[in-house]
Motif scaffolding. Structure first.
Motif, PDB file in Angstrom:
ATOM      1  N   ASP A  26      39.271  52.012  34.086  1.00 13.11           N
ATOM      2  CA  ASP A  26      39.405  53.187  34.074  1.00 13.11           C
ATOM      3  C   ASP A  26      38.143  53.223  32.180  1.00 13.11           C
ATOM      4  N   ALA A  27      38.396  51.894  31.473  1.00 12.10           N
ATOM      5  CA  ALA A  27      37.781  52.415  30.564  1.00 12.10           C
ATOM      6  C   ALA A  27      36.199  51.479  30.446  1.00 12.10           C
ATOM      7  N   LEU A  28      35.791  50.580  32.106  1.00  9.84           N
ATOM      8  CA  LEU A  28      35.051  50.572  32.085  1.00  9.84           C
ATOM      9  C   LEU A  28      33.812  51.698  32.989  1.00  9.84           C
ATOM     10  N   ARG A  29      34.543  52.484  33.719  1.00  9.08           N
ATOM     11  CA  ARG A  29      33.648  53.841  33.827  1.00  9.08           C
ATOM     12  C   ARG A  29      33.611  55.040  32.242  1.00  9.08           C
ATOM     13  N   ARG A  30      34.594  54.319  31.356  1.00  7.04           N
ATOM     14  CA  ARG A  30      34.375  55.326  30.231  1.00  7.04           C
ATOM     15  C   ARG A  30      32.969  54.858  29.331  1.00  7.04           C
ATOM     16  N   PRO A  35      33.042  49.785  37.932  1.00  5.99           N
ATOM     17  CA  PRO A  35      33.450  48.276  38.254  1.00  5.99           C
ATOM     18  C   PRO A  35      33.442  48.401  40.116  1.00  5.99           C
ATOM     19  N   LEU A  36      32.890  46.761  39.851  1.00  9.66           N
ATOM     20  CA  LEU A  36      32.769  46.667  41.515  1.00  9.66           C
ATOM     21  C   LEU A  36      34.749  45.979  42.228  1.00  9.66           C
ATOM     22  N   ASP A  37      34.448  46.619  43.669  1.00  6.16           N
ATOM     23  CA  ASP A  37      35.794  46.154  44.434  1.00  6.16           C
ATOM     24  C   ASP A  37      35.515  45.452  45.532  1.00  6.16           C
ATOM     25  N   VAL A  38      36.032  43.695  44.760  1.00  5.74           N
ATOM     26  CA  VAL A  38      35.188  42.936  46.143  1.00  5.74           C
ATOM     27  C   VAL A  38      36.235  43.015  47.617  1.00  5.74           C
TER      28      VAL A  38
END
Length: 82
Positions: A26-30, A35-38
């Motif tokens: 959520d911090a990255l999206r804000r 984010p990359l989900d491998v």
């Protein structure tokens, strides 16, 4: 530039960001970073093929705690398969 979303352990104040936004994702999206989900970027079939190939190279099935598995995970985290 990393060319990818930073990992929590790479950011000194990740704990503060998680407290404020609820999770690292959520911090990255804000921050406007997706984010990359491998786990979603590699299919189950591809992952199975990687495990078979690694097993053939090593001559045994790698365990989760083995150095070979840890190196493979590091490679996956950085965008390479093996």
């Amino acid at each position: 530039m990393l060319g990818r979303a930073p990992k929590r352990r790479e950011y000194v104040r990740s704990g503060m960001a998680i407290k404020r936004y609820g999770s690292w994702t959520d911090a990255l999206r804000r921050a406007g970073i997706e984010p990359l989900d491998v786990r979603k970027s590699i299919s189950k079939d591809e992952l199975g093929a990687i495990l078979i190939q690694k097993t053939e190279e090593l001559g045994y099935i790698p365990r989760v705690s083995s150095d070979e598995f840890k190196q493979a995970k590091i490679n996956l985290d950085h965008g390479t398969l093996l």
